[in-house]
Design a protein around this motif. Structure first.
Motif, short mmCIF file in Angstrom:
data_model
loop_
_atom_site.label_atom_id
_atom_site.label_comp_id
_atom_site.label_asym_id
_atom_site.label_seq_id
_atom_site.Cartn_x
_atom_site.Cartn_y
_atom_site.Cartn_z
N ASP A 133 1.11 -1.30 -0.09
CA ASP A 133 0.05 -0.08 0.13
C ASP A 133 1.08 1.65 0.43
O ASP A 133 0.34 1.91 -1.06
CB ASP A 133 -1.17 -0.08 0.44
N ALA A 134 1.57 0.90 0.92
CA ALA A 134 2.16 2.57 2.27
C ALA A 134 4.03 1.83 0.96
O ALA A 134 4.71 3.37 1.16
CB ALA A 134 2.08 3.51 2.12
N ALA A 135 4.68 1.39 1.94
CA ALA A 135 6.34 0.98 1.41
C ALA A 135 6.91 1.18 0.31
O ALA A 135 6.02 0.53 -0.74
CB ALA A 135 6.48 -0.29 2.45
N ARG A 136 7.36 2.20 0.11
CA ARG A 136 8.35 1.73 -0.99
C ARG A 136 9.83 2.31 -0.90
O ARG A 136 10.78 2.78 0.40
CB ARG A 136 7.82 2.96 -1.92
N ARG A 177 12.46 -5.39 4.98
CA ARG A 177 12.41 -7.06 3.94
C ARG A 177 13.83 -7.58 4.91
O ARG A 177 13.89 -8.73 4.95
CB ARG A 177 13.09 -6.52 3.25
N SER A 178 14.86 -6.39 5.23
CA SER A 178 16.33 -6.79 5.59
C SER A 178 16.13 -6.84 7.05
O SER A 178 16.96 -8.41 7.99
CB SER A 178 17.27 -5.35 5.92
N PHE A 179 15.09 -6.39 8.03
CA PHE A 179 15.22 -6.25 8.85
C PHE A 179 14.19 -8.25 9.40
O PHE A 179 14.21 -8.03 10.25
CB PHE A 179 14.38 -5.36 9.76
N ALA A 212 4.86 2.24 6.05
CA ALA A 212 3.98 1.25 5.47
C ALA A 212 2.90 0.52 7.67
O ALA A 212 2.74 0.74 8.01
CB ALA A 212 5.10 0.29 5.93
N SER A 213 1.89 0.04 6.09
CA SER A 213 1.02 -0.20 7.27
C SER A 213 0.65 -1.50 7.53
O SER A 213 2.03 -2.04 7.20
CB SER A 213 -0.71 0.31 6.40
N ILE A 246 3.00 -8.15 4.37
CA ILE A 246 3.73 -8.60 3.36
C ILE A 246 5.18 -8.94 3.60
O ILE A 246 5.95 -9.69 2.89
CB ILE A 246 3.12 -8.05 2.57
N LEU A 247 5.68 -7.46 4.27
CA LEU A 247 7.07 -7.11 4.28
C LEU A 247 7.69 -8.61 5.17
O LEU A 247 8.61 -9.13 4.78
CB LEU A 247 7.78 -6.06 4.41
N ALA A 248 6.84 -9.02 6.15
CA ALA A 248 7.50 -10.14 7.29
C ALA A 248 7.96 -11.21 6.10
O ALA A 248 8.90 -11.86 6.00
CB ALA A 248 6.48 -10.08 8.73
#
Length: 297
Positions: A32-35, A43-45, A208-209, A215-217
């Motif tokens: 949604d918002a993360a860019r 992603r690295s975290f 990020a929402s 999704i990033l996890a």
């Protein structure tokens, strides 16, 4: 008697790893918002979280810490190379097209073969050189219709993307030089930590929402952390050029997943070029297995 020998198991791991890497494009399409920098940070975290958790579950806290401290200079070098790959890939995508970025990344097998010959004194089989060249031609054909002009911002993006295949080649040489005596799984952890730490100032304030975080996890756990660990394991049994060649499956499968999951229909050139890449990979691995079988007999 095992169903698969050690070489075949390594090939299987190196098929699974790039298949998981190739999910990045389709998953990021649903954010949604993360860019840009924030995607790389999260992603690295999450990759660092996954690898650290996996190490503690399998080794225990004290042994996991000892393993990280025992990686030595080659482990730190590998960690730095992982972080360069993690960061530069995403940054390049903010400056130029996916096609331009992947074209630059596809030179990795050539660089890896050269460095393996130079530093490891590793003889590269003619079949592997042939597969590398065929795969490179196939990738060029895949993206020939969609490549953008290399001027202005696109040129900057492609220059940044150049760091990815260079880092990938150096990383593979470090892993092979370390051999079986040093566990370089912790290098994936170090690379994730380095990348997250360097990206946080550029990603702040975080946007990020909760939807994005999930999704990033998934990206961090299953698109980055786990497949990178699998690659390190596979590299113990495969030559550096062989690993780099099989990693091209990411370039091949990425457009397929975005077609199925995001409705981006691949061009005819993508399908033809992808078939060439797949044939090159299959030919190289079948020839390698035949060579191993003849040597045993």
């Amino acid at each position: 008697m095992p169903i698969l020998n050690s070489h075949q198991r390594a090939i299987l791991l190196m098929i699974i790893a790039p298949t998981m890497w190739s999910m990045a494009g389709v998953l990021t399409r649903h954010l949604d918002a993360a860019r840009g920098f924030e995607i790389t940070f999260w992603r690295s975290f999450f990759s660092a979280t996954f690898v650290a958790g996996a190490m503690m579950m399998t080794l225990g806290w004290s042994k996991a810490v000892a393993t990280v401290l025992a990686v030595g200079r080659l482990g730190v070098l590998s960690g730095l190379m992982w972080s360069v790959m993690f960061m530069c890939f995403m940054i390049a995508l903010t400056k130029t097209t996916v096609a331009n970025t992947l074209i630059v990344m596809s030179i990795s097998p050539l660089l890896t073969a050269f460095l393996a010959w130079l530093f490891l004194k590793q003889r590269i089989a003619q079949r592997t050189w042939a597969a590398i060249i065929a795969a490179f031609i196939g990738i060029l054909w895949m993206f020939v219709s969609s490549m953008s002009g290399v001027q202005g911002q696109h040129l900057v993006g492609m220059m940044i993307a150049t760091a990815v295949p260079i880092a990938a080649a150096v990383n593979l040489i470090a892993i092979k030089r370390a051999g079986h005596g040093v566990d370089l799984i912790p290098a994936v952890l170090l690379g994730s930590v380095f990348s997250a730490a360097m990206m946080l100032p550029f990603a702040w304030p975080l946007q990020a929402s909760l939807h994005d975080i999930v999704i990033l996890a998934i990206l961090g756990f299953f698109q980055l952390g786990l497949p990178c660990m699998l690659m390190v394991r596979a590299a113990k049994r495969l030559s550096a050029p062989e690993v780099s060649l099989l990693a091209l499956l990411e370039v091949l499968l990425g457009p397929l997943w975005t077609w199925l999951g995001a409705g981006e229909v691949p061009a005819r050139e993508t399908l033809i070029g992808g078939a060439v890449v797949m044939l090159a990979l299959v030919f190289n691995e079948l020839a390698a297995m035949r060579t191993v079988a003849v040597a045993r007999n």
